[in-house]
Design a protein around this motif. Structure first.
Motif, PDB file in Angstrom:
ATOM      1  N   GLY A  70      31.196 -52.708 -93.247  1.00 52.69           N
ATOM      2  CA  GLY A  70      31.900 -52.916 -91.996  1.00 52.69           C
ATOM      3  C   GLY A  70      33.384 -53.007 -92.202  1.00 52.69           C
ATOM      4  O   GLY A  70      34.064 -53.680 -91.458  1.00 52.69           O
ATOM      5  N   ALA A  71      33.903 -52.392 -93.238  1.00 47.16           N
ATOM      6  CA  ALA A  71      35.314 -52.532 -93.568  1.00 47.16           C
ATOM      7  C   ALA A  71      36.199 -52.122 -92.412  1.00 47.16           C
ATOM      8  O   ALA A  71      36.133 -51.022 -91.920  1.00 47.16           O
ATOM      9  CB  ALA A  71      35.647 -51.685 -94.795  1.00 47.16           C
ATOM     10  N   GLY A  72      37.001 -53.057 -91.967  1.00 41.97           N
ATOM     11  CA  GLY A  72      37.982 -52.791 -90.940  1.00 41.97           C
ATOM     12  C   GLY A  72      37.409 -52.697 -89.549  1.00 41.97           C
ATOM     13  O   GLY A  72      38.129 -52.445 -88.609  1.00 41.97           O
ATOM     14  N   LYS A  73      36.102 -52.924 -89.372  1.00 42.48           N
ATOM     15  CA  LYS A  73      35.507 -52.785 -88.050  1.00 42.48           C
ATOM     16  C   LYS A  73      35.857 -53.917 -87.113  1.00 42.48           C
ATOM     17  O   LYS A  73      35.848 -53.755 -85.920  1.00 42.48           O
ATOM     18  CB  LYS A  73      33.976 -52.694 -88.159  1.00 42.48           C
ATOM     19  CG  LYS A  73      33.529 -51.356 -88.683  1.00 42.48           C
ATOM     20  CD  LYS A  73      32.034 -51.302 -88.633  1.00 42.48           C
ATOM     21  CE  LYS A  73      31.545 -49.963 -89.158  1.00 42.48           C
ATOM     22  NZ  LYS A  73      30.101 -49.892 -89.212  1.00 42.48           N
ATOM     23  N   GLU A  74      36.097 -55.105 -87.656  1.00 39.81           N
ATOM     24  CA  GLU A  74      36.327 -56.249 -86.797  1.00 39.81           C
ATOM     25  C   GLU A  74      37.805 -56.319 -86.416  1.00 39.81           C
ATOM     26  O   GLU A  74      38.621 -56.878 -87.114  1.00 39.81           O
ATOM     27  CB  GLU A  74      35.896 -57.536 -87.497  1.00 39.81           C
ATOM     28  CG  GLU A  74      35.975 -58.706 -86.554  1.00 39.81           C
ATOM     29  CD  GLU A  74      35.507 -59.981 -87.232  1.00 39.81           C
ATOM     30  OE1 GLU A  74      34.755 -60.711 -86.611  1.00 39.81           O
ATOM     31  OE2 GLU A  74      35.917 -60.207 -88.367  1.00 39.81           O
ATOM     32  N   SER A  75      38.142 -55.722 -85.300  1.00 37.84           N
ATOM     33  CA  SER A  75      39.540 -55.688 -84.874  1.00 37.84           C
ATOM     34  C   SER A  75      39.839 -56.761 -83.857  1.00 37.84           C
ATOM     35  O   SER A  75      40.961 -56.886 -83.408  1.00 37.84           O
ATOM     36  CB  SER A  75      39.869 -54.308 -84.292  1.00 37.84           C
ATOM     37  OG  SER A  75      39.028 -54.057 -83.186  1.00 37.84           O
ATOM     38  N   THR A  76      38.840 -57.564 -83.488  1.00 39.68           N
ATOM     39  CA  THR A  76      39.089 -58.607 -82.495  1.00 39.68           C
ATOM     40  C   THR A  76      39.839 -59.780 -83.079  1.00 39.68           C
ATOM     41  O   THR A  76      40.398 -60.579 -82.371  1.00 39.68           O
ATOM     42  CB  THR A  76      37.759 -59.106 -81.895  1.00 39.68           C
ATOM     43  OG1 THR A  76      36.952 -59.608 -82.967  1.00 39.68           O
ATOM     44  CG2 THR A  76      37.039 -57.981 -81.158  1.00 39.68           C
ATOM     45  N   ASP A  77      39.844 -59.908 -84.387  1.00 38.88           N
ATOM     46  CA  ASP A  77      40.542 -61.017 -85.035  1.00 38.88           C
ATOM     47  C   ASP A  77      41.881 -60.501 -85.556  1.00 38.88           C
ATOM     48  O   ASP A  77      41.935 -59.808 -86.544  1.00 38.88           O
ATOM     49  CB  ASP A  77      39.687 -61.550 -86.194  1.00 38.88           C
ATOM     50  CG  ASP A  77      40.204 -62.849 -86.746  1.00 38.88           C
ATOM     51  OD1 ASP A  77      41.241 -63.334 -86.235  1.00 38.88           O
ATOM     52  OD2 ASP A  77      39.590 -63.366 -87.687  1.00 38.88           O
ATOM     53  N   ARG A 133      31.148 -57.697 -95.518  1.00 39.14           N
ATOM     54  CA  ARG A 133      31.521 -56.360 -95.034  1.00 39.14           C
ATOM     55  C   ARG A 133      31.914 -56.385 -93.555  1.00 39.14           C
ATOM     56  O   ARG A 133      32.841 -55.669 -93.158  1.00 39.14           O
ATOM     57  CB  ARG A 133      30.366 -55.394 -95.276  1.00 39.14           C
ATOM     58  CG  ARG A 133      30.139 -55.159 -96.756  1.00 39.14           C
ATOM     59  CD  ARG A 133      28.953 -54.267 -97.035  1.00 39.14           C
ATOM     60  NE  ARG A 133      28.739 -54.173 -98.475  1.00 39.14           N
ATOM     61  CZ  ARG A 133      27.583 -54.384 -99.062  1.00 39.14           C
ATOM     62  NH1 ARG A 133      26.512 -54.673 -98.355  1.00 39.14           N
ATOM     63  NH2 ARG A 133      27.479 -54.291-100.366  1.00 39.14           N
ATOM     64  N   ARG A 134      31.256 -57.195 -92.769  1.00 31.68           N
ATOM     65  CA  ARG A 134      31.553 -57.284 -91.335  1.00 31.68           C
ATOM     66  C   ARG A 134      32.938 -57.880 -91.094  1.00 31.68           C
ATOM     67  O   ARG A 134      33.652 -57.465 -90.195  1.00 31.68           O
ATOM     68  CB  ARG A 134      30.483 -58.115 -90.642  1.00 31.68           C
ATOM     69  CG  ARG A 134      30.651 -58.213 -89.142  1.00 31.68           C
ATOM     70  CD  ARG A 134      29.517 -58.949 -88.452  1.00 31.68           C
ATOM     71  NE  ARG A 134      29.446 -60.335 -88.863  1.00 31.68           N
ATOM     72  CZ  ARG A 134      28.445 -60.889 -89.544  1.00 31.68           C
ATOM     73  NH1 ARG A 134      27.406 -60.173 -89.905  1.00 31.68           N
ATOM     74  NH2 ARG A 134      28.459 -62.171 -89.869  1.00 31.68           N
ATOM     75  N   HIS A 135      33.328 -58.836 -91.912  1.00 30.84           N
ATOM     76  CA  HIS A 135      34.596 -59.544 -91.698  1.00 30.84           C
ATOM     77  C   HIS A 135      35.767 -58.958 -92.487  1.00 30.84           C
ATOM     78  O   HIS A 135      36.902 -59.389 -92.304  1.00 30.84           O
ATOM     79  CB  HIS A 135      34.446 -61.025 -92.068  1.00 30.84           C
ATOM     80  CG  HIS A 135      33.585 -61.787 -91.108  1.00 30.84           C
ATOM     81  ND1 HIS A 135      33.934 -61.971 -89.800  1.00 30.84           N
ATOM     82  CD2 HIS A 135      32.392 -62.409 -91.272  1.00 30.84           C
ATOM     83  CE1 HIS A 135      32.999 -62.681 -89.190  1.00 30.84           C
ATOM     84  NE2 HIS A 135      32.053 -62.949 -90.059  1.00 30.84           N
ATOM     85  N   TRP A 136      35.513 -58.004 -93.376  1.00 34.50           N
ATOM     86  CA  TRP A 136      36.585 -57.472 -94.229  1.00 34.50           C
ATOM     87  C   TRP A 136      37.621 -56.727 -93.384  1.00 34.50           C
ATOM     88  O   TRP A 136      37.296 -55.757 -92.706  1.00 34.50           O
ATOM     89  CB  TRP A 136      36.008 -56.547 -95.297  1.00 34.50           C
ATOM     90  CG  TRP A 136      37.083 -56.013 -96.189  1.00 34.50           C
ATOM     91  CD1 TRP A 136      37.549 -54.732 -96.225  1.00 34.50           C
ATOM     92  CD2 TRP A 136      37.842 -56.742 -97.146  1.00 34.50           C
ATOM     93  NE1 TRP A 136      38.548 -54.626 -97.162  1.00 34.50           N
ATOM     94  CE2 TRP A 136      38.754 -55.851 -97.737  1.00 34.50           C
ATOM     95  CE3 TRP A 136      37.849 -58.068 -97.559  1.00 34.50           C
ATOM     96  CZ2 TRP A 136      39.659 -56.228 -98.720  1.00 34.50           C
ATOM     97  CZ3 TRP A 136      38.739 -58.450 -98.534  1.00 34.50           C
ATOM     98  CH2 TRP A 136      39.637 -57.549 -99.111  1.00 34.50           C
ATOM     99  N   PRO A 137      38.910 -57.153 -93.434  1.00 34.07           N
ATOM    100  CA  PRO A 137      39.945 -56.516 -92.617  1.00 34.07           C
ATOM    101  C   PRO A 137      40.680 -55.375 -93.302  1.00 34.07           C
ATOM    102  O   PRO A 137      41.450 -54.661 -92.667  1.00 34.07           O
ATOM    103  CB  PRO A 137      40.914 -57.665 -92.349  1.00 34.07           C
ATOM    104  CG  PRO A 137      40.844 -58.482 -93.600  1.00 34.07           C
ATOM    105  CD  PRO A 137      39.396 -58.385 -94.054  1.00 34.07           C
ATOM    106  N   GLY A 138      40.463 -55.192 -94.586  1.00 36.23           N
ATOM    107  CA  GLY A 138      41.263 -54.236 -95.351  1.00 36.23           C
ATOM    108  C   GLY A 138      40.591 -52.893 -95.533  1.00 36.23           C
ATOM    109  O   GLY A 138      39.692 -52.505 -94.784  1.00 36.23           O
ATOM    110  N   THR A 139      41.033 -52.212 -96.556  1.00 33.29           N
ATOM    111  CA  THR A 139      40.553 -50.863 -96.847  1.00 33.29           C
ATOM    112  C   THR A 139      39.200 -50.912 -97.555  1.00 33.29           C
ATOM    113  O   THR A 139      38.848 -51.935 -98.166  1.00 33.29           O
ATOM    114  CB  THR A 139      41.553 -50.137 -97.767  1.00 33.29           C
ATOM    115  OG1 THR A 139      41.585 -50.826 -99.026  1.00 33.29           O
ATOM    116  CG2 THR A 139      42.939 -50.080 -97.153  1.00 33.29           C
TER     117      THR A 139
END
Length: 154
Positions: free
Chosen positions: A145-152, A116-122
């Motif tokens: 954490g969907a979409g939370k990691e915007s640093t990558d 969940r932390r690394h998931w970049p999608g919807t």
């Protein structure tokens, strides 16, 4: 018996095993409605590749799980498959089954929070991946954490 007869027998045996594998995958795909369809899989592919790469490079994930992820990435990127992708219904079944098995294994060791932390999608895409990985449905209102990691930016 001549050498060509033995070679023909071996080829026939391999073709028979391959046919049984195709039949087993077809039966699996038909009997498991939760299996992701080709259209859905193609839409999720960029996000899945990103989350696999992010998990594989996360030092918090165990080394064994990261090795499995790198091997899975290699398998998915190889142009050769156990089942050719152009075959209807079962062409992508081997990719989806292998991905689901590896994700289940990795999530068991890394925990669903890592996914969940690394998931970049919807959140809807995350729900599909969680279903594939055998996770229970998340509680309403908690998308993880969907979409939370915007640093990558991959």
């Amino acid at each position: 018996m001549q050498w060509w007869q033995a070679a023909l027998g071996i080829l026939a045996g391999l073709a028979g095993v391959y046919a049984v594998l195709l039949l087993a995958l077809w039966v699996y795909a038909r009997s498991h409605p939760e299996t992701v369809g080709m259209r859905e899989a193609l839409r999720l592919l960029p996000d899945v590749l990103r989350v696999l790469r992010r998990l594989a490079t996360d030092p918090a994930v165990s080394r064994g799980a990261r090795i499995k992820l790198f091997l899975l990435l290699g398998y998915l990127l190889l142009p050769l498959d156990l089942v050719p992708d152009f075959l209807p219904l079962i062409g992508y079944a081997d990719d989806v089954i292998v991905m689901a098995l590896v994700l289940r294994s990795v999530i068991r060791s890394a925990g669903p929070e890592s996914l969940r932390r690394h998931w970049p999608g919807t959140p809807a895409g995350l729900a599909v991946i969680e279903r594939l990985a055998g996770l229970p449905a998340p509680v309403a209102g908690k998308a993880g954490g969907a979409g939370k990691e915007s640093t990558d930016a991959a």
